[in-house]
Design an enzyme around this catalytic site. Structure first.
Site, mmCIF file in Angstrom:
data_model
loop_
_atom_site.group_PDB
_atom_site.id
_atom_site.type_symbol
_atom_site.label_atom_id
_atom_site.label_comp_id
_atom_site.label_asym_id
_atom_site.label_seq_id
_atom_site.Cartn_x
_atom_site.Cartn_y
_atom_site.Cartn_z
ATOM 1 N N GLU A 175 0.830 -1.226 0.000
ATOM 2 C CA GLU A 175 0.000 0.000 0.000
ATOM 3 C C GLU A 175 0.858 1.267 0.000
ATOM 4 O O GLU A 175 0.611 2.185 0.798
ATOM 5 C CB GLU A 175 -0.960 -0.004 1.194
ATOM 6 N N GLU A 232 -5.366 -8.393 -0.560
ATOM 7 C CA GLU A 232 -6.115 -8.098 0.676
ATOM 8 C C GLU A 232 -7.570 -7.886 0.279
ATOM 9 O O GLU A 232 -7.871 -6.963 -0.490
ATOM 10 C CB GLU A 232 -5.584 -6.846 1.379
HETATM 11 O O1 AHR Z 1 -5.236 -5.913 6.907
HETATM 12 C C1 AHR Z 1 -5.054 -4.797 7.735
HETATM 13 C C2 AHR Z 1 -4.351 -3.653 7.028
HETATM 14 O O2 AHR Z 1 -5.173 -3.144 6.017
HETATM 15 C C3 AHR Z 1 -3.081 -3.999 6.293
HETATM 16 O O3 AHR Z 1 -1.978 -4.010 7.140
HETATM 17 C C4 AHR Z 1 -2.959 -2.899 5.303
HETATM 18 O O4 AHR Z 1 -2.247 -3.280 4.159
HETATM 19 C C5 AHR Z 1 -4.390 -2.511 5.018
HETATM 20 O O5 AHR Z 1 -4.588 -1.154 5.085
#
Ligand code: AHR
Length: 498
Positions: A173, A293
């Site tokens: 990210e 994610e």
């Molecule tokens: O999954 C929790 C967090 O969400 C992760 O660390 C991050 O990549 C995202 O913002």
């Protein structure tokens, strides 16, 4: 409700389903590692300190690619802190979640866990506060035979045989201002290219995931970030990452369940930018999508560990409507099997997760079940789906049919996943395999929770939302017909004749 027909044809194929779309994500955050997978003092601990109750539940999910150690945590993590004799590893203050990190679980422990669980390890290098060289050294530690500095360290700490970690993420990210070491796209691209070159110089066989846009609506850089990064990285990028957390923020269940339109769109937009850059560069190499994610996350926003070890952070409670949305993500990944090659539910235990521990107890949450239902039917080729049936106009997400679906053909077995998004009506469904006949039901499960969208499991009542075997399927003229209750998900394996 009027009949819904799902039309399929064995020749109308999308692509082989990559098993890695049933991946998970384990980050050093809250109680995901400590008190989650790893708790040496638990009565469930095995010889390595891993919780056997958690591992047994995770095994039921047949997860494939497991991403580690973050997430935001990765952008401040120095992997060397987490290897070697445990009593010599430093305890550090980590800044992503403001917690204390003792480093008693690190690369070697993670790889051992992966081997026990049959997971494919997927490591995220630190491109926030770390250097490209540190990333390169980690590849040597994991993948090279003994004879050089970092490979010898691995041999001394753990094992001579290289770990053969094939999948590496180039940071996390990096477009998000909250990220340690966040930079604009052009600067990230330079960092990522430098790291990628050195990492591939150490091991040509690894595959790299570039950081894509982490949100579809938070930043103006959506798509432009991805274009710039892909353009600069060129053939070093094998995949680009997508992230998505959704929620029923306006308490509008029909709209929430229609989020599948937006997930489909996110995938198609990211694929479009990949193809645009490929064409612009006149490259033969197609970059695929790594949805590393995804989940539901909107109820719990405790993200400040306040300087504690294993604090309770983002322990989201999931209900029936969340389970339908989790099934929606999976349907979308299967429908896009030609572009989505990896996907990881974020996360696996305690932190926005299907499992929650409390002392020695373990709770299975509603979103556990769609994963279990899909992943046990993961082999085969995704088929195109055409759904003809009643639908509705949602508040923000456009029009959807009540039935959401995907299908996988595994030779003479046809797996079909069907959600009924209606809040109050049963859905009568017919599956028509246009060029073949369906002869019988091999097995099927139905996920229900009594029709209440807010129904959730708890330690006191752990079976409010769950699955049961589903046998009420009729066969006429080679087609399967059945009725689904409101707010339910079915996964079925059917036998074809030819
Ligand atoms: O999954 C929790 C967090 O969400 C992760 O660390 C991050 O990549 C995202 O913002």
């Amino acid at each position: 409700m009027e009949l819904t027909t799902i039309y399929l044809h064995t020749r109308f194929q999308v692509d082989r389903v990559d098993p890695r779309i049933f991946g998970g994500f384990l980050e050093h955050i809250g109680r995901a590692v400590y008190e989650g997978v790893y708790e040496p003092d638990s009565r469930h601990a095995d010889e390595d300190g891993c919780r056997q109750d958690v591992m047994a539940a995770l095994k039921r999910q047949h997860m494939t690619a497991m991403r580690y150690p973050g997430g935001n945590f990765a952008s401040g993590y120095h992997w060397m802190d987490g290897v070697g004799p445990k009593d010599q590893r430093p305890t550090v203050r980590e800044l992503a979640w403001q917690s204390i990190e003792p480093n008693t679980f690190g690369t070697d422990e993670f790889i051992r866990l992966c081997r026990k669980m049959d997971w494919t390890p997927m490591l995220t290098v630190n491109l926030g506060t770390g250097t490209p060289e540190e990333a390169r050294n980690w590849v040597e530690y994991c993948n090279c035979p003994p004879g050089t500095k970092y490979a010898d360290m691995r041999a001394a700490h753990a094992q001579e045989t290289p770990y053969a970690v094939d999948l590496w993420c180039l940071g996390n990210e990096m477009d998000g201002p909250w990220q340690l070491g966040h930079v604009p796209a052009d600067q990230y691209a330079i960092r990522a290219q430098q790291a990628a070159k050195m990492m591939k110089d150490v091991d040509q066989s690894i595959e790299l995931v570039a950081c894509g846009s982490c949100s579809v609506d938070m930043f103006e850089t959506y798509m432009e970030w991805d274009r710039q990064v892909l353009d600069y990285l060129g053939d070093y990028a094998d995949y680009i990452s997508l992230h998505r957390y959704v929620g029923n923020r306006e308490n509008d269940t029909p709209d929430y369940l229609a989020i599948t339109n937006s997930i489909d769109r996110q995938i198609e937009e990211m694929d479009a930018v990949c193809r645009f850059v490929q064409a612009k560069r006149r490259s033969k190499k197609r970059v695929y999508l790594c949805f590393d994610e995804w989940n539901i996350w909107y109820k719990n926003h405790e993200t400040d560990g306040e300087g504690k070890f294993a604090p309770h952070l983002v322990e989201e409670i999931y209900n029936l409507e969340d389970a339908l949305v989790a099934a929606g993500f999976l349907n979308s990944f299967v429908r896009h099997a030609d572009s989505v090659k990896i996907a990881n539910i974020a996360q696996i235990v305690n932190v926005i997760a299907p499992l929650i521990t409390q002392g020695d107890d373990l709770l299975i949450q509603s979103i556990f079940y769609p994963l279990e239902m899909f992943a046990r039917r993961q082999n085969g080729i995704a088929l195109q789906t055409a759904v003809a049936g009643p639908g509705y106009d949602s508040t923000h997400n456009g029009r959807v049919t009540y039935i959401d679906t995907s299908a996988i053909l595994d030779e003479k077995t046809l797996h079909v996943f069907i959600s009924n998004r209606s809040m109050d009506e049963e859905a009568e469904v017919c599956i028509s395999l246009e060029d073949n006949a369906i002869s019988k039901l091999e097995n099927a499960e139905l996920l229900t929770g009594g029709g209440d969208p807010k129904a959730a499991n708890s330690f006191e009542n752990p079976d409010v939302v769950g699955t049961k075997s589903f046998t009420d399927v009729q066969f006429t003229n080679g087609k399967a017909r059945f009725i689904l209750p409101p707010l339910s998900v079915a996964a079925m394996s059917l036998k074809t004749i030819d």
